[in-house]
Design a protein around this motif. Structure first.
Motif, PDB file in Angstrom:
ATOM      1  N   THR A   1      56.848  50.312 -20.768  1.00  0.00           N
ATOM      2  CA  THR A   1      56.658  49.312 -19.627  1.00  0.00           C
ATOM      3  C   THR A   1      57.857  48.579 -19.453  1.00  0.00           C
ATOM      4  O   THR A   1      58.404  48.315 -20.244  1.00  0.00           O
ATOM      5  CB  THR A   1      55.366  48.444 -19.895  1.00  0.00           C
ATOM      6  OG1 THR A   1      55.100  47.685 -19.062  1.00  0.00           O
ATOM      7  CG2 THR A   1      55.611  47.546 -21.213  1.00  0.00           C
ATOM      8  N   ALA A   2      57.938  48.072 -18.222  1.00  0.00           N
ATOM      9  CA  ALA A   2      58.963  47.262 -17.902  1.00  0.00           C
ATOM     10  C   ALA A   2      58.905  45.812 -18.748  1.00  0.00           C
ATOM     11  O   ALA A   2      57.876  45.171 -18.885  1.00  0.00           O
ATOM     12  CB  ALA A   2      59.310  47.003 -16.387  1.00  0.00           C
ATOM     13  N   LEU A   3      60.160  45.173 -19.117  1.00  0.00           N
ATOM     14  CA  LEU A   3      59.977  44.099 -19.832  1.00  0.00           C
ATOM     15  C   LEU A   3      60.279  42.944 -18.688  1.00  0.00           C
ATOM     16  O   LEU A   3      60.827  42.886 -17.970  1.00  0.00           O
ATOM     17  CB  LEU A   3      61.246  43.921 -20.889  1.00  0.00           C
ATOM     18  CG  LEU A   3      61.140  45.102 -21.789  1.00  0.00           C
ATOM     19  CD1 LEU A   3      62.235  45.065 -22.898  1.00  0.00           C
ATOM     20  CD2 LEU A   3      59.680  45.316 -22.837  1.00  0.00           C
ATOM     21  N   ARG A   4      59.483  41.900 -19.128  1.00  0.00           N
ATOM     22  CA  ARG A   4      59.118  40.763 -18.225  1.00  0.00           C
ATOM     23  C   ARG A   4      59.389  39.357 -18.686  1.00  0.00           C
ATOM     24  O   ARG A   4      59.311  38.432 -17.944  1.00  0.00           O
ATOM     25  CB  ARG A   4      57.697  40.534 -17.654  1.00  0.00           C
ATOM     26  CG  ARG A   4      57.347  41.873 -16.784  1.00  0.00           C
ATOM     27  CD  ARG A   4      58.053  41.781 -15.554  1.00  0.00           C
ATOM     28  NE  ARG A   4      58.023  42.891 -14.552  1.00  0.00           N
ATOM     29  CZ  ARG A   4      58.991  43.640 -14.008  1.00  0.00           C
ATOM     30  NH1 ARG A   4      60.174  43.173 -14.456  1.00  0.00           N
ATOM     31  NH2 ARG A   4      58.438  44.743 -13.291  1.00  0.00           N
ATOM     32  N   SER A   5      59.840  39.238 -20.021  1.00  0.00           N
ATOM     33  CA  SER A   5      60.363  37.918 -20.491  1.00  0.00           C
ATOM     34  C   SER A   5      61.557  37.871 -21.396  1.00  0.00           C
ATOM     35  O   SER A   5      62.062  39.166 -21.699  1.00  0.00           O
ATOM     36  CB  SER A   5      58.969  37.526 -21.464  1.00  0.00           C
ATOM     37  OG  SER A   5      58.877  38.179 -22.525  1.00  0.00           O
TER      38      SER A   5
ATOM     39  N   GLN B   1      64.327  45.513 -16.725  1.00  0.00           N
ATOM     40  CA  GLN B   1      63.158  45.541 -16.209  1.00  0.00           C
ATOM     41  C   GLN B   1      63.029  47.036 -15.351  1.00  0.00           C
ATOM     42  O   GLN B   1      62.164  47.196 -14.523  1.00  0.00           O
ATOM     43  CB  GLN B   1      62.924  44.550 -15.023  1.00  0.00           C
ATOM     44  CG  GLN B   1      64.273  44.361 -13.990  1.00  0.00           C
ATOM     45  CD  GLN B   1      64.001  43.366 -13.211  1.00  0.00           C
ATOM     46  OE1 GLN B   1      62.918  42.962 -12.595  1.00  0.00           O
ATOM     47  NE2 GLN B   1      65.108  42.749 -12.909  1.00  0.00           N
TER      48      GLN B   1
ATOM     49  N   GLY C   1      61.638  50.482 -19.272  1.00  0.00           N
ATOM     50  CA  GLY C   1      61.759  49.175 -20.013  1.00  0.00           C
ATOM     51  C   GLY C   1      62.751  49.534 -21.020  1.00  0.00           C
ATOM     52  O   GLY C   1      62.373  50.441 -21.879  1.00  0.00           O
TER      53      GLY C   1
ATOM     54  N   GLY D   1      55.308  42.722 -21.806  1.00  0.00           N
ATOM     55  CA  GLY D   1      55.598  43.853 -20.998  1.00  0.00           C
ATOM     56  C   GLY D   1      54.849  43.784 -19.563  1.00  0.00           C
ATOM     57  O   GLY D   1      54.086  42.787 -19.318  1.00  0.00           O
ATOM     58  N   GLN D   2      55.435  44.350 -18.590  1.00  0.00           N
ATOM     59  CA  GLN D   2      54.511  44.363 -17.238  1.00  0.00           C
ATOM     60  C   GLN D   2      53.287  44.458 -17.249  1.00  0.00           C
ATOM     61  O   GLN D   2      52.382  44.079 -16.550  1.00  0.00           O
ATOM     62  CB  GLN D   2      55.371  45.317 -16.215  1.00  0.00           C
ATOM     63  CG  GLN D   2      54.898  45.114 -14.898  1.00  0.00           C
ATOM     64  CD  GLN D   2      55.539  46.182 -13.908  1.00  0.00           C
ATOM     65  OE1 GLN D   2      56.427  46.997 -14.346  1.00  0.00           O
ATOM     66  NE2 GLN D   2      55.133  45.813 -12.595  1.00  0.00           N
ATOM     67  N   ASP D   3      52.900  45.306 -18.153  1.00  0.00           N
ATOM     68  CA  ASP D   3      51.399  45.726 -18.281  1.00  0.00           C
ATOM     69  C   ASP D   3      50.541  44.788 -18.710  1.00  0.00           C
ATOM     70  O   ASP D   3      49.346  44.730 -19.156  1.00  0.00           O
ATOM     71  CB  ASP D   3      51.118  46.958 -18.921  1.00  0.00           C
ATOM     72  CG  ASP D   3      51.814  47.353 -20.280  1.00  0.00           C
ATOM     73  OD1 ASP D   3      52.177  46.025 -20.838  1.00  0.00           O
ATOM     74  OD2 ASP D   3      51.615  48.336 -20.629  1.00  0.00           O
TER      75      ASP D   3
ATOM     76  N   THR E   1      66.139  41.321 -17.235  1.00  0.00           N
ATOM     77  CA  THR E   1      64.709  40.783 -16.797  1.00  0.00           C
ATOM     78  C   THR E   1      64.972  39.488 -16.590  1.00  0.00           C
ATOM     79  O   THR E   1      64.630  38.883 -15.453  1.00  0.00           O
ATOM     80  CB  THR E   1      63.920  40.993 -17.853  1.00  0.00           C
ATOM     81  OG1 THR E   1      63.697  42.516 -18.018  1.00  0.00           O
ATOM     82  CG2 THR E   1      62.591  40.415 -17.644  1.00  0.00           C
ATOM     83  N   THR E   2      65.225  38.546 -17.554  1.00  0.00           N
ATOM     84  CA  THR E   2      65.678  37.049 -17.465  1.00  0.00           C
ATOM     85  C   THR E   2      66.817  36.796 -18.173  1.00  0.00           C
ATOM     86  O   THR E   2      67.934  36.771 -17.739  1.00  0.00           O
ATOM     87  CB  THR E   2      64.136  36.318 -18.095  1.00  0.00           C
ATOM     88  OG1 THR E   2      64.052  36.987 -19.391  1.00  0.00           O
ATOM     89  CG2 THR E   2      63.064  36.799 -17.433  1.00  0.00           C
TER      90      THR E   2
END
Length: 96
Positions: A63-67, A39, A43, A80-82, A23-24
């Protein structure tokens, strides 16, 4: 894939395949674990133990992880993406 390298020599010390794209950035915990967010659709948070780079555990979320994971004390947080902020309580690694 996560690549580890020795900053003193610049040489690769590890190559670890991930179940989904990174993801990051990773987060360090207790000086020996690296938490790697992915991502993929479901997730995954993958924990790698240094210096062997073995997978110690993997958490599947819905949910996909975004951070990048954030660790405050014993709590781990990741977005999470949501839109939810997911959290887990971490325990120190057991000593043999």
């Amino acid at each position: 894939m996560v690549l580890g390298f020795d900053p003193a020599t610049g040489k690769d010390v590890a190559r670890v395949a991930l179940p989904d794209p990174l993801t990051t950035a990773v987060a360090e915990v207790h000086g020996e674990l690296l938490l790697v967010p992915t991502q993929g659709r479901q997730g995954r948070l993958v924990a790698l133990k240094r210096p062997t780079w073995e997978r110690t555990f993997s958490l599947r979320t819905d949910t996909a992880l975004r951070s990048q994971p954030v660790v405050q004390g014993e709590q781990l947080f990741v977005l999470g993406q949501d839109g939810r902020v997911l959290s887990w309580k971490l325990r120190p690694p057991e000593k043999p």
